[in-house]
Design a protein around this motif. Sequence first.
Motif, short mmCIF file in Angstrom:
data_model
loop_
_atom_site.label_atom_id
_atom_site.label_comp_id
_atom_site.label_asym_id
_atom_site.label_seq_id
_atom_site.Cartn_x
_atom_site.Cartn_y
_atom_site.Cartn_z
N CYS A 23 -5.49 24.63 14.00
CA CYS A 23 -4.18 23.64 13.82
C CYS A 23 -5.01 22.19 13.58
CB CYS A 23 -3.53 23.65 15.38
SG CYS A 23 -2.56 22.20 15.65
N VAL A 24 -4.29 21.44 12.86
CA VAL A 24 -4.90 19.99 12.51
C VAL A 24 -4.05 19.25 13.32
CG1 VAL A 24 -5.29 20.77 10.01
CG2 VAL A 24 -3.20 19.76 10.33
N VAL A 40 1.82 18.52 20.42
CA VAL A 40 0.34 18.40 20.37
C VAL A 40 -0.07 17.80 21.58
CG1 VAL A 40 -1.22 17.02 18.98
CG2 VAL A 40 0.76 17.89 17.67
N SER A 46 -1.72 22.11 18.94
CA SER A 46 -0.44 22.21 19.48
C SER A 46 -0.31 23.47 20.53
CB SER A 46 0.58 22.40 18.34
OG SER A 46 0.26 23.88 17.84
N ILE A 68 0.92 28.91 12.66
CA ILE A 68 1.90 29.30 13.64
C ILE A 68 2.60 31.01 13.36
CG2 ILE A 68 4.03 28.99 15.05
CD1 ILE A 68 3.53 25.69 14.40
S1 SF4 Z 1 0.75 23.98 14.59
FE1 SF4 Z 1 1.88 21.99 14.43
S2 SF4 Z 1 0.42 20.35 14.97
FE2 SF4 Z 1 -0.92 22.45 14.28
S3 SF4 Z 1 -0.98 22.25 12.02
FE3 SF4 Z 1 0.68 23.38 12.64
S4 SF4 Z 1 2.62 21.75 12.36
FE4 SF4 Z 1 0.53 20.82 12.66
#
Ligand code: SF4
Lengths: 74, 198
Positions: A23-24, A40, A46, A68
């Motif tokens: 996740c970024v 986040v 997240s 995700i």
């Molecule tokens: S999970 Fe959410 S915060 Fe993480 S990279 Fe994907 S969109 Fe961005």
Amino acid sequence: MVIEKPKPRPPAKRRAVPDRDRCVACGACEAVCPRGAIKVWKGSYSVVDASRCVGCGLCARECPASVIAIEVIA
Amino acid sequence: MKQHWYNYLWICSVLYFALGFFNILFAWLGLISFFLPLIFAIGKGSKGFCNRYCDRGQLLRMLGNQKGFSRKKDMPDWMKGKAFRYGFLLFFLTMFVSMLLRTWQVSTGAATLRETVTLFWTFQVPWHFASPAGATPWVAQFTFGLYSLMLTSAILGILTMLLYKPRSWCVYCPMGTMTQLICRAKAGDSDAEKKPMP
Ligand code: SF4
Ligand code: SF4
Ligand code: SF4
């Protein structure tokens, strides 16, 4: 002959499961979630509130890093 | 989706590039995009800037989602990987330092002011029409450099917005990567699982 109506199957419960490591922390998921179920956490990655997530998959489609997964639970 | 006031911050991006077209000195405003995310990260241990208030992020979201310009395909794996993200951050920082160096050279007279905008660190685009009359040469040189960085990264961001997901740039954005590293370091050993969502 009596044809029995099939019993309605309870819909499968789904839930978003983000991959923390990849996740970024951009927050694109947070911005689209209709239930405020994904946030986040401390600018790091997240996290999903399982009690609110309905597994609609909007966040997964939005996530630019595609981290995700929508998993079926129970 | 409900629109918030910060969903309109993309206007700042448009204004920024437009103003720099008339007078390059406006490019100094670009420093806001460097300092604000760092203040959020160092001060609050948060990516609040990325998550809401970044004009670039809002611009890409607006173009890709609202206007539907994005193909919304997955990015290639190498582009999402840590090697590329950290490598790009290093490259970007190196280019930033080299820009500062050139500014310093101009200030000491070792180099002369170049009135061009450099795209992709290679192509010199004449930009003399926006050169401020009578400005100190190093001040102008710095703004040409900063505007070059901002324009190059905006073009990269728009290209990956078109090809992949709207906010693909945010995966390899140097400020995004740097602030996430800072936030992770600040969060340390604490774990979201142990302390549930705020
Ligand atoms: S999970 Fe959410 S915060 Fe993480 S990279 Fe994907 S969109 Fe961005
Ligand atoms: S699957 Fe739907 S409800 Fe669950 S976190 Fe993602 S956007 Fe929110
Ligand atoms: S990752 Fe970069 S472009 Fe994306 S929201 Fe953060 S600072 Fe803005």
